[in-house]
Design a protein around this motif. Structure first.
Motif, PDB file in Angstrom:
ATOM      1  N   ALA A  82      29.646  55.287  33.915  1.00 46.04           N
ATOM      2  CA  ALA A  82      29.532  53.910  34.400  1.00 46.04           C
ATOM      3  C   ALA A  82      30.767  53.168  33.905  1.00 46.04           C
ATOM      4  CB  ALA A  82      28.264  53.242  33.881  1.00 46.04           C
ATOM      5  N   ILE A  83      31.313  52.306  34.761  1.00 45.11           N
ATOM      6  CA  ILE A  83      32.505  51.546  34.377  1.00 45.11           C
ATOM      7  C   ILE A  83      32.388  50.127  34.931  1.00 45.11           C
ATOM      8  CG2 ILE A  83      34.004  53.569  34.236  1.00 45.11           C
ATOM      9  CD1 ILE A  83      35.198  52.766  36.948  1.00 45.11           C
ATOM     10  N   GLY A  84      33.126  49.215  34.309  1.00 46.22           N
ATOM     11  CA  GLY A  84      33.157  47.851  34.812  1.00 46.22           C
ATOM     12  C   GLY A  84      34.060  46.975  33.982  1.00 46.22           C
ATOM     13  N   GLY A  85      34.502  45.904  34.612  1.00 47.06           N
ATOM     14  CA  GLY A  85      35.451  45.012  33.961  1.00 47.06           C
ATOM     15  C   GLY A  85      34.899  43.632  33.684  1.00 47.06           C
ATOM     16  N   ILE A  86      35.614  42.934  32.813  1.00 49.05           N
ATOM     17  CA  ILE A  86      35.354  41.532  32.494  1.00 49.05           C
ATOM     18  C   ILE A  86      36.696  40.815  32.613  1.00 49.05           C
ATOM     19  CG2 ILE A  86      34.415  39.878  30.845  1.00 49.05           C
ATOM     20  CD1 ILE A  86      33.549  42.522  29.233  1.00 49.05           C
ATOM     21  N   ASP A  87      36.752  39.847  33.494  1.00 51.74           N
ATOM     22  CA  ASP A  87      37.984  39.076  33.685  1.00 51.74           C
ATOM     23  C   ASP A  87      37.798  37.711  33.028  1.00 51.74           C
ATOM     24  OD1 ASP A  87      40.221  37.625  34.669  1.00 51.74           O
ATOM     25  OD2 ASP A  87      40.286  38.907  36.446  1.00 51.74           O
ATOM     26  N   TYR A  88      38.701  37.363  32.132  1.00 49.45           N
ATOM     27  CA  TYR A  88      38.620  36.088  31.415  1.00 49.45           C
ATOM     28  C   TYR A  88      39.497  35.012  32.057  1.00 49.45           C
ATOM     29  CZ  TYR A  88      36.324  38.961  27.945  1.00 49.45           C
ATOM     30  OH  TYR A  88      35.445  39.822  27.317  1.00 49.45           O
ATOM     31  N   GLN A  89      40.171  35.332  33.148  1.00 51.71           N
ATOM     32  CA  GLN A  89      41.092  34.398  33.785  1.00 51.71           C
ATOM     33  C   GLN A  89      40.502  33.718  35.015  1.00 51.71           C
ATOM     34  OE1 GLN A  89      44.274  33.977  32.277  1.00 51.71           O
ATOM     35  NE2 GLN A  89      43.142  35.137  30.753  1.00 51.71           N
ATOM     36  N   THR A 126      33.959  36.894  33.719  1.00 52.67           N
ATOM     37  CA  THR A 126      33.518  37.301  35.050  1.00 52.67           C
ATOM     38  C   THR A 126      33.435  38.816  35.098  1.00 52.67           C
ATOM     39  OG1 THR A 126      34.537  35.350  36.043  1.00 52.67           O
ATOM     40  CG2 THR A 126      34.039  37.204  37.515  1.00 52.67           C
ATOM     41  N   LEU A 127      32.219  39.329  35.248  1.00 51.43           N
ATOM     42  CA  LEU A 127      31.995  40.770  35.350  1.00 51.43           C
ATOM     43  C   LEU A 127      32.325  41.194  36.775  1.00 51.43           C
ATOM     44  CD1 LEU A 127      30.418  39.792  32.861  1.00 51.43           C
ATOM     45  CD2 LEU A 127      28.675  41.456  33.409  1.00 51.43           C
ATOM     46  N   TRP A 128      33.034  42.306  36.907  1.00 54.10           N
ATOM     47  CA  TRP A 128      33.386  42.775  38.246  1.00 54.10           C
ATOM     48  C   TRP A 128      33.692  44.260  38.219  1.00 54.10           C
ATOM     49  CZ3 TRP A 128      37.499  42.920  35.354  1.00 54.10           C
ATOM     50  CH2 TRP A 128      38.757  43.287  35.823  1.00 54.10           C
ATOM     51  N   GLN A 129      33.691  44.833  39.421  1.00 53.75           N
ATOM     52  CA  GLN A 129      33.934  46.268  39.627  1.00 53.75           C
ATOM     53  C   GLN A 129      32.962  47.119  38.811  1.00 53.75           C
ATOM     54  OE1 GLN A 129      38.184  46.922  38.988  1.00 53.75           O
ATOM     55  NE2 GLN A 129      38.647  46.198  41.052  1.00 53.75           N
ATOM     56  N   LEU A 130      31.700  46.692  38.746  1.00 52.11           N
ATOM     57  CA  LEU A 130      30.674  47.441  38.029  1.00 52.11           C
ATOM     58  C   LEU A 130      30.222  48.611  38.901  1.00 52.11           C
ATOM     59  CD1 LEU A 130      28.566  44.381  36.837  1.00 52.11           C
ATOM     60  CD2 LEU A 130      30.291  45.620  35.530  1.00 52.11           C
ATOM     61  N   ALA A 131      30.187  49.804  38.316  1.00 45.98           N
ATOM     62  CA  ALA A 131      29.790  50.992  39.078  1.00 45.98           C
ATOM     63  C   ALA A 131      29.142  52.009  38.144  1.00 45.98           C
ATOM     64  CB  ALA A 131      31.015  51.617  39.753  1.00 45.98           C
ATOM     65  N   VAL A 132      28.134  52.698  38.679  1.00 45.79           N
ATOM     66  CA  VAL A 132      27.445  53.768  37.961  1.00 45.79           C
ATOM     67  C   VAL A 132      27.528  55.023  38.826  1.00 45.79           C
ATOM     68  CG1 VAL A 132      25.221  54.569  37.072  1.00 45.79           C
ATOM     69  CG2 VAL A 132      25.876  52.171  36.796  1.00 45.79           C
ATOM     70  N   LEU A 133      27.794  56.148  38.190  1.00 42.85           N
ATOM     71  CA  LEU A 133      27.811  57.430  38.898  1.00 42.85           C
ATOM     72  C   LEU A 133      26.555  57.514  39.763  1.00 42.85           C
ATOM     73  CD1 LEU A 133      29.244  60.283  39.058  1.00 42.85           C
ATOM     74  CD2 LEU A 133      27.631  60.973  37.296  1.00 42.85           C
ATOM     75  N   PRO A 134      26.693  57.689  41.081  1.00 45.45           N
ATOM     76  CA  PRO A 134      25.526  57.625  41.968  1.00 45.45           C
ATOM     77  C   PRO A 134      24.349  58.506  41.548  1.00 45.45           C
ATOM     78  CG  PRO A 134      27.515  57.574  43.273  1.00 45.45           C
ATOM     79  CD  PRO A 134      27.939  57.828  41.843  1.00 45.45           C
TER      80      PRO A 134
END
Length: 170
Positions: free
Chosen positions: A68-75, A82-90
């Motif tokens: 599982a991966i995902g980002g947090i953008d502070y800008q 802002t959490l984004w591009q959240l993904a979990v192995l299907p």
């Protein structure tokens, strides 16, 4: 956290998983998260992580495989991560990895001294929206979104959608 995986012969295997920063060396193992275009975008985000503008997390198995991966953008928004591009192995969706990822991201936001997390979820993704609502996120608006996707033949097409904007006080 412990992850339970049932094999084809109905044997359940229990694996511990942990959260760490996503690293450039992980990208070849994250093809399940999106197209080659998406992975190039993640690679660019990792460069922003080095500047402290974003953080990118990975939930990994004991052999250090990101599931599982995902980002947090502070800008994006003052006072919020802002959490984004959240993904979990299907193959592992529905086993708590998304919850673990979001909670770890929220901890990172709090560690930055911020008291709000926000995200956008596509309107046609009710499963993800239900997860975010279970975790305390509340819808506050809608917004169009778009990005380029690479097809199997290498062609690029524009993906356009509408997202529900959600936020949570931490």
């Amino acid at each position: 956290m412990l992850l339970g995986v049932t094999t084809e012969d109905d044997t359940t295997v229990i694996l511990p998983v942990g959260v760490r920063d996503l690293l450039p060396r992980d990208l070849p193992m994250c093809g399940w998260s999106g197209s080659a275009t998406h992975l190039r975008s993640v690679e660019r985000q990792l460069a922003r992580a080095a500047e402290g503008e974003v953080e990118y997390l990975a939930v990994c198995t004991p052999v250090d495989l990101p599931v599982a991966i995902g980002g947090i953008d502070y800008q994006v928004s003052e006072g919020a991560g802002t959490l984004w591009q959240l993904a979990v192995l299907p193959a592992l969706q529905g086993r708590g990895l998304g919850t673990l990822l979001v909670r770890a991201a929220e901890e990172r936001v709090l560690h930055r001294g911020l008291r709000r997390a926000q995200l956008a979820v596509e309107e046609d993704n009710p499963r993800a929206r239900a997860l975010y609502e279970r975790l305390g996120y509340v819808a506050y608006g809608r917004a169009p979104d778009s990005w380029d996707e690479e097809g199997p033949d290498g062609s690029i097409r524009r993906h356009e959608t509408v997202c529900v904007l959600m936020r949570k006080a931490l």
